[in-house]
Design a protein around this motif. Structure first.
Motif, PDB file in Angstrom:
ATOM      1  N   SER A  73      15.333  -7.830  51.641  1.00  0.00           N
ATOM      2  CA  SER A  73      16.538  -7.242  52.220  1.00  0.00           C
ATOM      3  C   SER A  73      17.775  -7.595  51.410  1.00  0.00           C
ATOM      4  N   LEU A  74      17.872  -8.852  50.989  1.00  0.00           N
ATOM      5  CA  LEU A  74      19.023  -9.286  50.206  1.00  0.00           C
ATOM      6  C   LEU A  74      19.081  -8.575  48.864  1.00  0.00           C
ATOM      7  N   LEU A  75      17.905  -8.389  48.235  1.00  0.00           N
ATOM      8  CA  LEU A  75      17.880  -7.684  46.956  1.00  0.00           C
ATOM      9  C   LEU A  75      18.243  -6.219  47.126  1.00  0.00           C
ATOM     10  N   THR A  76      17.779  -5.615  48.217  1.00  0.00           N
ATOM     11  CA  THR A  76      18.114  -4.216  48.492  1.00  0.00           C
ATOM     12  C   THR A  76      19.616  -4.057  48.658  1.00  0.00           C
ATOM     13  N   LEU A  77      20.229  -4.992  49.401  1.00  0.00           N
ATOM     14  CA  LEU A  77      21.676  -4.956  49.572  1.00  0.00           C
ATOM     15  C   LEU A  77      22.386  -5.141  48.234  1.00  0.00           C
ATOM     16  N   ALA A  78      21.853  -6.052  47.413  1.00  0.00           N
ATOM     17  CA  ALA A  78      22.470  -6.318  46.111  1.00  0.00           C
ATOM     18  C   ALA A  78      22.404  -5.116  45.195  1.00  0.00           C
ATOM     19  N   LEU A  79      21.348  -4.306  45.353  1.00  0.00           N
ATOM     20  CA  LEU A  79      21.180  -3.147  44.484  1.00  0.00           C
ATOM     21  C   LEU A  79      21.966  -1.938  44.957  1.00  0.00           C
TER      22      LEU A  79
ATOM     23  N   ARG B  74      19.299 -15.325  22.048  1.00  0.00           N
ATOM     24  CA  ARG B  74      18.343 -15.720  23.079  1.00  0.00           C
ATOM     25  C   ARG B  74      17.725 -14.499  23.747  1.00  0.00           C
ATOM     26  N   ALA B  75      16.522 -14.675  24.328  1.00  0.00           N
ATOM     27  CA  ALA B  75      15.767 -13.528  24.827  1.00  0.00           C
ATOM     28  C   ALA B  75      15.080 -13.804  26.156  1.00  0.00           C
ATOM     29  N   PHE B  76      14.954 -12.730  26.939  1.00  0.00           N
ATOM     30  CA  PHE B  76      14.140 -12.679  28.163  1.00  0.00           C
ATOM     31  C   PHE B  76      13.136 -11.559  27.942  1.00  0.00           C
ATOM     32  N   ILE B  77      11.842 -11.871  28.020  1.00  0.00           N
ATOM     33  CA  ILE B  77      10.791 -10.906  27.678  1.00  0.00           C
ATOM     34  C   ILE B  77       9.844 -10.738  28.856  1.00  0.00           C
ATOM     35  N   VAL B  78       9.586  -9.492  29.243  1.00  0.00           N
ATOM     36  CA  VAL B  78       8.689  -9.161  30.349  1.00  0.00           C
ATOM     37  C   VAL B  78       7.493  -8.372  29.821  1.00  0.00           C
ATOM     38  N   LEU B  79       6.292  -8.817  30.186  1.00  0.00           N
ATOM     39  CA  LEU B  79       5.052  -8.143  29.796  1.00  0.00           C
ATOM     40  C   LEU B  79       4.108  -8.082  30.987  1.00  0.00           C
ATOM     41  N   SER B  80       3.125  -7.195  30.899  1.00  0.00           N
ATOM     42  CA  SER B  80       2.005  -7.197  31.841  1.00  0.00           C
ATOM     43  C   SER B  80       0.718  -7.393  31.054  1.00  0.00           C
ATOM     44  N   ASP B  81      -0.155  -8.239  31.576  1.00  0.00           N
ATOM     45  CA  ASP B  81      -1.385  -8.578  30.868  1.00  0.00           C
ATOM     46  C   ASP B  81      -2.302  -7.370  30.684  1.00  0.00           C
ATOM     47  N   ASP B  82      -2.171  -6.378  31.582  1.00  0.00           N
ATOM     48  CA  ASP B  82      -3.047  -5.203  31.510  1.00  0.00           C
ATOM     49  C   ASP B  82      -2.360  -3.997  30.875  1.00  0.00           C
ATOM     50  N   ASP B  83      -1.369  -4.239  30.024  1.00  0.00           N
ATOM     51  CA  ASP B  83      -0.695  -3.139  29.329  1.00  0.00           C
ATOM     52  C   ASP B  83      -1.611  -2.617  28.231  1.00  0.00           C
TER      53      ASP B  83
ATOM     54  N   SER C 170      12.621 -16.831  27.139  1.00  0.00           N
ATOM     55  CA  SER C 170      11.866 -16.931  28.383  1.00  0.00           C
ATOM     56  C   SER C 170      10.864 -15.791  28.424  1.00  0.00           C
ATOM     57  N   LEU C 171       9.579 -16.114  28.451  1.00  0.00           N
ATOM     58  CA  LEU C 171       8.500 -15.122  28.425  1.00  0.00           C
ATOM     59  C   LEU C 171       7.839 -15.057  29.796  1.00  0.00           C
ATOM     60  N   HIS C 172       7.733 -13.837  30.350  1.00  0.00           N
ATOM     61  CA  HIS C 172       7.149 -13.638  31.671  1.00  0.00           C
ATOM     62  C   HIS C 172       6.015 -12.619  31.555  1.00  0.00           C
ATOM     63  N   VAL C 173       4.778 -13.085  31.737  1.00  0.00           N
ATOM     64  CA  VAL C 173       3.604 -12.212  31.651  1.00  0.00           C
ATOM     65  C   VAL C 173       3.019 -12.084  33.055  1.00  0.00           C
ATOM     66  N   TYR C 174       3.068 -10.871  33.604  1.00  0.00           N
ATOM     67  CA  TYR C 174       2.548 -10.627  34.949  1.00  0.00           C
ATOM     68  C   TYR C 174       1.088 -10.175  34.867  1.00  0.00           C
ATOM     69  N   PRO C 175       0.275 -10.502  35.900  1.00  0.00           N
ATOM     70  CA  PRO C 175      -1.154 -10.198  35.831  1.00  0.00           C
ATOM     71  C   PRO C 175      -1.478  -8.713  35.733  1.00  0.00           C
ATOM     72  N   SER C 176      -0.627  -7.879  36.313  1.00  0.00           N
ATOM     73  CA  SER C 176      -0.879  -6.436  36.306  1.00  0.00           C
ATOM     74  C   SER C 176       0.451  -5.698  36.298  1.00  0.00           C
TER      75      SER C 176
ATOM     76  N   ILE D  36       9.966  -7.621  42.816  1.00  0.00           N
ATOM     77  CA  ILE D  36      10.931  -8.564  43.388  1.00  0.00           C
ATOM     78  C   ILE D  36      10.976  -9.856  42.575  1.00  0.00           C
ATOM     79  N   GLU D  37       9.795 -10.373  42.231  1.00  0.00           N
ATOM     80  CA  GLU D  37       9.751 -11.596  41.433  1.00  0.00           C
ATOM     81  C   GLU D  37      10.455 -11.404  40.087  1.00  0.00           C
ATOM     82  N   MET D  38      10.205 -10.255  39.482  1.00  0.00           N
ATOM     83  CA  MET D  38      10.808  -9.965  38.180  1.00  0.00           C
ATOM     84  C   MET D  38      12.339  -9.942  38.270  1.00  0.00           C
ATOM     85  N   LEU D  39      12.868  -9.280  39.297  1.00  0.00           N
ATOM     86  CA  LEU D  39      14.323  -9.210  39.448  1.00  0.00           C
ATOM     87  C   LEU D  39      14.924 -10.590  39.696  1.00  0.00           C
TER      88      LEU D  39
END
Length: 274
Positions: free
Chosen positions: A11-17, A208-217, A240-246, A261-264
């Motif tokens: 809800s808080l993220l929805t309001l923020a967006l 500096r960098a923030f990197i988002v990936l998915s393991d099943d890409d 900062s490297l963030h690899v999500y399972p899917s 949500i976690e990514m945001l």
């Protein structure tokens, strides 16, 4: 009624967006003929500028490069949909419609450089700190963003970079072949492939960098982003490297991404860390 924690966060993220006032306008990047003619004159470079409420502004700005394999642009979920997220953090969002290369790589590169220069020229009027301007890119747009981060200098150099499932390398076997062919041509020279393999261009001055990936890409090999992170690490560049399972490829701001949500939250936390 007591709300569950996941519902409260959502809800808080929805309001923020959705909350907050935006000052939005569109500008052509080039006042005359753009450099590096691709032969497609109708394909003009533009930016759509989203400024946060002046009272909320932090002075930070980010230029956003949508993806599309260098043959199209996902302007909504990898572009304008991000404006509210950034504006509600007090960050100006500048969505770039860059020219497609058609084998002329400097066409989109010069557009992205010009976008950063444009923001810096208007920093005072737009309530932006000229030393706090980042670049963000998705997929092929991530290649463009990382090219600017590793190649550009002076007023065109960003202060930070945010990359989502980026194409990084142009080396055969690891690159996204469609992006490679549209950027450099099917008969690309090895020196150009090396020059636009951005993991090979990292230095200690890379931002500096923030990197988002998915393991099943299965569209862009996650090794692109992982190898880029490793080069940043080797050169003592904060990353900062963030690899999500899917999640596959191309989700952008789409809430259907399981880890949306976690990514945001992680991106917001990173942006607030410096």
């Amino acid at each position: 009624m007591k709300l569950s924690r996941p519902f409260t966060i959502l809800s808080l993220l929805t309001l923020a967006l959705t909350a907050g006032a935006q000052n939005t306008f569109e500008l052509n990047l080039w006042s005359g003929k753009a450099p590096y003619d691709t032969g497609f004159g109708a394909d003009t470079a533009k930016v759509k500028v989203f400024l946060p409420d002046v009272k909320k502004s932090t002075g930070r700005a980010i230029v956003i490069c949508p993806g599309g394999g260098y043959e199209g642009l996902a302007m909504i979920h990898e572009g304008t949909d991000w404006s509210s997220f950034f504006n509600n953090m007090g960050i100006a969002a500048i969505v770039l419609k860059y020219r497609l290369p058609h084998g002329i790589p400097m066409a989109p590169v010069s557009d992205a450089e010009q976008a950063i220069k444009l923001v810096r020229r208007n920093a005072a009027a737009w309530h932006i700190n000229a030393n706090d301007i980042g670049i963000m890119g998705f997929s092929a747009g991530g290649h463009l963003a990382s090219t600017i981060a590793t190649h550009s200098t002076g007023d065109a150099k960003p202060n930070f970079q945010v990359l989502f499932y980026p194409v990084i390398t142009m080396q055969p076997g690891f690159t996204h072949q469609g992006s490679h062919d549209k950027l450099l041509g099917k008969e690309a020279q090895k020196k150009d492939e090396r020059n636009y393999s951005n993991d090979m261009q990292v230095t200690r001055s890379t931002p500096r960098a923030f990197i988002v990936l998915s393991d099943d890409d299965h569209v862009v090999q996650p090794a692109n982003g992982v190898n880029y992170y490793m080069e940043l690490y080797k050169h003592d560049v904060p990353a900062s490297l963030h690899v999500y399972p899917s999640g596959g490829h191309g989700y952008g701001m789409n809430s259907s991404f399981k880890y949306h949500i976690e990514m945001l939250l992680e991106l917001k936390s990173w942006l607030q860390s410096f």
